[in-house]
Design a protein around this motif. Sequence first.
Motif, PDB file in Angstrom:
ATOM      1  N   ASN A  43     -19.764  -5.989  -7.303  1.00  0.00           N
ATOM      2  CA  ASN A  43     -19.861  -4.528  -7.248  1.00  0.00           C
ATOM      3  C   ASN A  43     -18.547  -3.802  -7.561  1.00  0.00           C
ATOM      4  OD1 ASN A  43     -18.421  -5.113  -4.919  1.00  0.00           O
ATOM      5  ND2 ASN A  43     -20.216  -4.892  -3.591  1.00  0.00           N
ATOM      6  N   TYR A  44     -17.521  -4.560  -7.923  1.00  0.00           N
ATOM      7  CA  TYR A  44     -16.207  -4.008  -8.250  1.00  0.00           C
ATOM      8  C   TYR A  44     -15.508  -3.375  -7.034  1.00  0.00           C
ATOM      9  CZ  TYR A  44     -17.052  -4.839 -13.201  1.00  0.00           C
ATOM     10  OH  TYR A  44     -17.290  -5.434 -14.409  1.00  0.00           O
ATOM     11  N   TYR A  45     -15.946  -3.696  -5.849  1.00  0.00           N
ATOM     12  CA  TYR A  45     -15.263  -3.212  -4.651  1.00  0.00           C
ATOM     13  C   TYR A  45     -14.002  -4.052  -4.427  1.00  0.00           C
ATOM     14  CZ  TYR A  45     -19.620  -0.810  -3.308  1.00  0.00           C
ATOM     15  OH  TYR A  45     -20.733  -0.011  -3.269  1.00  0.00           O
ATOM     16  N   PRO A  46     -12.951  -3.462  -3.869  1.00  0.00           N
ATOM     17  CA  PRO A  46     -11.766  -4.262  -3.538  1.00  0.00           C
ATOM     18  C   PRO A  46     -12.080  -5.174  -2.350  1.00  0.00           C
ATOM     19  CG  PRO A  46     -11.526  -2.032  -2.705  1.00  0.00           C
ATOM     20  CD  PRO A  46     -12.774  -2.037  -3.532  1.00  0.00           C
ATOM     21  N   LEU A  47     -11.694  -6.433  -2.445  1.00  0.00           N
ATOM     22  CA  LEU A  47     -11.892  -7.373  -1.350  1.00  0.00           C
ATOM     23  C   LEU A  47     -10.642  -7.487  -0.486  1.00  0.00           C
ATOM     24  CD1 LEU A  47     -13.820 -10.219  -3.216  1.00  0.00           C
ATOM     25  CD2 LEU A  47     -14.756  -8.379  -1.802  1.00  0.00           C
ATOM     26  N   SER A  48      -9.484  -7.355  -1.132  1.00  0.00           N
ATOM     27  CA  SER A  48      -8.225  -7.374  -0.372  1.00  0.00           C
ATOM     28  C   SER A  48      -7.082  -6.857  -1.230  1.00  0.00           C
ATOM     29  CB  SER A  48      -7.890  -8.788   0.120  1.00  0.00           C
ATOM     30  OG  SER A  48      -7.554  -9.635  -0.967  1.00  0.00           O
ATOM     31  N   LEU A  49      -6.053  -6.384  -0.547  1.00  0.00           N
ATOM     32  CA  LEU A  49      -4.819  -5.940  -1.198  1.00  0.00           C
ATOM     33  C   LEU A  49      -3.666  -6.425  -0.341  1.00  0.00           C
ATOM     34  CD1 LEU A  49      -3.996  -2.458  -2.740  1.00  0.00           C
ATOM     35  CD2 LEU A  49      -2.394  -3.595  -1.196  1.00  0.00           C
ATOM     36  N   SER A  50      -2.758  -7.205  -0.933  1.00  0.00           N
ATOM     37  CA  SER A  50      -1.629  -7.757  -0.188  1.00  0.00           C
ATOM     38  C   SER A  50      -0.325  -7.392  -0.877  1.00  0.00           C
ATOM     39  CB  SER A  50      -1.738  -9.287  -0.086  1.00  0.00           C
ATOM     40  OG  SER A  50      -2.954  -9.664   0.503  1.00  0.00           O
ATOM     41  N   THR A  51       0.687  -7.076  -0.069  1.00  0.00           N
ATOM     42  CA  THR A  51       1.990  -6.759  -0.629  1.00  0.00           C
ATOM     43  C   THR A  51       3.065  -6.972   0.426  1.00  0.00           C
ATOM     44  OG1 THR A  51       3.238  -5.107  -1.898  1.00  0.00           O
ATOM     45  CG2 THR A  51       1.975  -4.305  -0.007  1.00  0.00           C
ATOM     46  N   LYS A  52       4.326  -6.818   0.021  1.00  0.00           N
ATOM     47  CA  LYS A  52       5.450  -7.022   0.931  1.00  0.00           C
ATOM     48  C   LYS A  52       6.539  -6.014   0.610  1.00  0.00           C
ATOM     49  CE  LYS A  52       8.368 -10.751   2.757  1.00  0.00           C
ATOM     50  NZ  LYS A  52       8.696 -12.208   2.652  1.00  0.00           N
ATOM     51  N   MET A  53       7.047  -5.359   1.646  1.00  0.00           N
ATOM     52  CA  MET A  53       8.105  -4.359   1.471  1.00  0.00           C
ATOM     53  C   MET A  53       9.135  -4.527   2.577  1.00  0.00           C
ATOM     54  SD  MET A  53       5.919  -0.927   0.522  1.00  0.00           S
ATOM     55  CE  MET A  53       4.837  -1.109   1.941  1.00  0.00           C
ATOM     56  N   SER A  54      10.402  -4.647   2.198  1.00  0.00           N
ATOM     57  CA  SER A  54      11.506  -4.756   3.164  1.00  0.00           C
ATOM     58  C   SER A  54      11.245  -5.830   4.214  1.00  0.00           C
ATOM     59  CB  SER A  54      11.742  -3.399   3.847  1.00  0.00           C
ATOM     60  OG  SER A  54      12.008  -2.393   2.898  1.00  0.00           O
ATOM     61  N   GLY A  55      10.692  -6.953   3.785  1.00  0.00           N
ATOM     62  CA  GLY A  55      10.441  -8.059   4.695  1.00  0.00           C
ATOM     63  C   GLY A  55       9.150  -7.945   5.480  1.00  0.00           C
ATOM     64  N   VAL A  56       8.459  -6.813   5.354  1.00  0.00           N
ATOM     65  CA  VAL A  56       7.207  -6.592   6.082  1.00  0.00           C
ATOM     66  C   VAL A  56       6.021  -6.875   5.155  1.00  0.00           C
ATOM     67  CG1 VAL A  56       5.783  -4.922   7.309  1.00  0.00           C
ATOM     68  CG2 VAL A  56       8.272  -4.859   7.573  1.00  0.00           C
ATOM     69  N   SER A  57       5.175  -7.802   5.572  1.00  0.00           N
ATOM     70  CA  SER A  57       4.006  -8.159   4.770  1.00  0.00           C
ATOM     71  C   SER A  57       2.785  -7.388   5.249  1.00  0.00           C
ATOM     72  CB  SER A  57       3.727  -9.667   4.875  1.00  0.00           C
ATOM     73  OG  SER A  57       4.836 -10.418   4.422  1.00  0.00           O
ATOM     74  N   MET A  58       1.949  -6.971   4.313  1.00  0.00           N
ATOM     75  CA  MET A  58       0.760  -6.203   4.658  1.00  0.00           C
ATOM     76  C   MET A  58      -0.440  -6.735   3.883  1.00  0.00           C
ATOM     77  SD  MET A  58       0.177  -2.063   4.552  1.00  0.00           S
ATOM     78  CE  MET A  58       0.490  -1.943   2.783  1.00  0.00           C
ATOM     79  N   ASN A  59      -1.547  -6.899   4.581  1.00  0.00           N
ATOM     80  CA  ASN A  59      -2.774  -7.382   3.954  1.00  0.00           C
ATOM     81  C   ASN A  59      -3.938  -6.503   4.390  1.00  0.00           C
ATOM     82  OD1 ASN A  59      -4.724  -8.936   2.654  1.00  0.00           O
ATOM     83  ND2 ASN A  59      -4.938 -10.323   4.381  1.00  0.00           N
ATOM     84  N   LEU A  60      -4.602  -5.878   3.417  1.00  0.00           N
ATOM     85  CA  LEU A  60      -5.777  -5.038   3.677  1.00  0.00           C
ATOM     86  C   LEU A  60      -7.010  -5.844   3.285  1.00  0.00           C
ATOM     87  CD1 LEU A  60      -3.302  -3.109   3.294  1.00  0.00           C
ATOM     88  CD2 LEU A  60      -4.877  -1.458   2.336  1.00  0.00           C
TER      89      LEU A  60
END
Length: 205
Positions: free
Chosen positions: A160-177
């Motif tokens: 369905n073209y929906y996002p399943l996840s988004l991951s990134t890292k900034m200033s040592g802080v990791s984030m996963n949606l």
Amino acid sequence: MRRMMTLLAAAMFAVMAFAQTPEEIVARMEQEMEKHEKEGLVMVIDVKIPILGTMSTTSYSLGDKTRVEGEMAGVRFITWSDGKTQWTYNKKENTVEIENEKSGTESESDAEMFSGITDDYDVSIKKETADAWHLLCKKSKNNTDKDAPKTIDLVISKKNYYPLSLSTKMSGVSMNLHDISFGVTEKQVTFNAADYPTAKIVDKR
């Protein structure tokens, strides 16, 4: 043999004709999210901070309103915001603090994190499975935002073209949606004092 080669060539051209570029895949994702914009967005956000560990929150957003549920240092909390006022419930203390939103600290909405990616990043397909595209987004040279992460990993559903996840890292802080879905009610993002009859209200406005 010549006929077989002709058929194979035709099949290859047909596949290539239907092949999508990474930019087209992201654009389609943005279009699908826009279709559900008025329904509201739900997602789980995991933030990993050095020494402190990982904090997981569930975020609900509908228009200008948001609700975030999570736990920090063993304390369960819920925060509501309507863009002007913020309510924070502390389960351990059984208190609700009410504050004005600080000017100049407005952050982008949850949905906006998935928009304009191809404007600021060079996107390529890192991996492809039967169910999803795994995209690597590298910060482009024309992206002058110093706070923007250098890379973003984005997974998009082929169904369905929906996002399943988004991951990134900034200033040592990791984030996963992840665990992203649509459908939020007004009640879910609106603070109601009646739901916390025994809590102490601390109005700091």
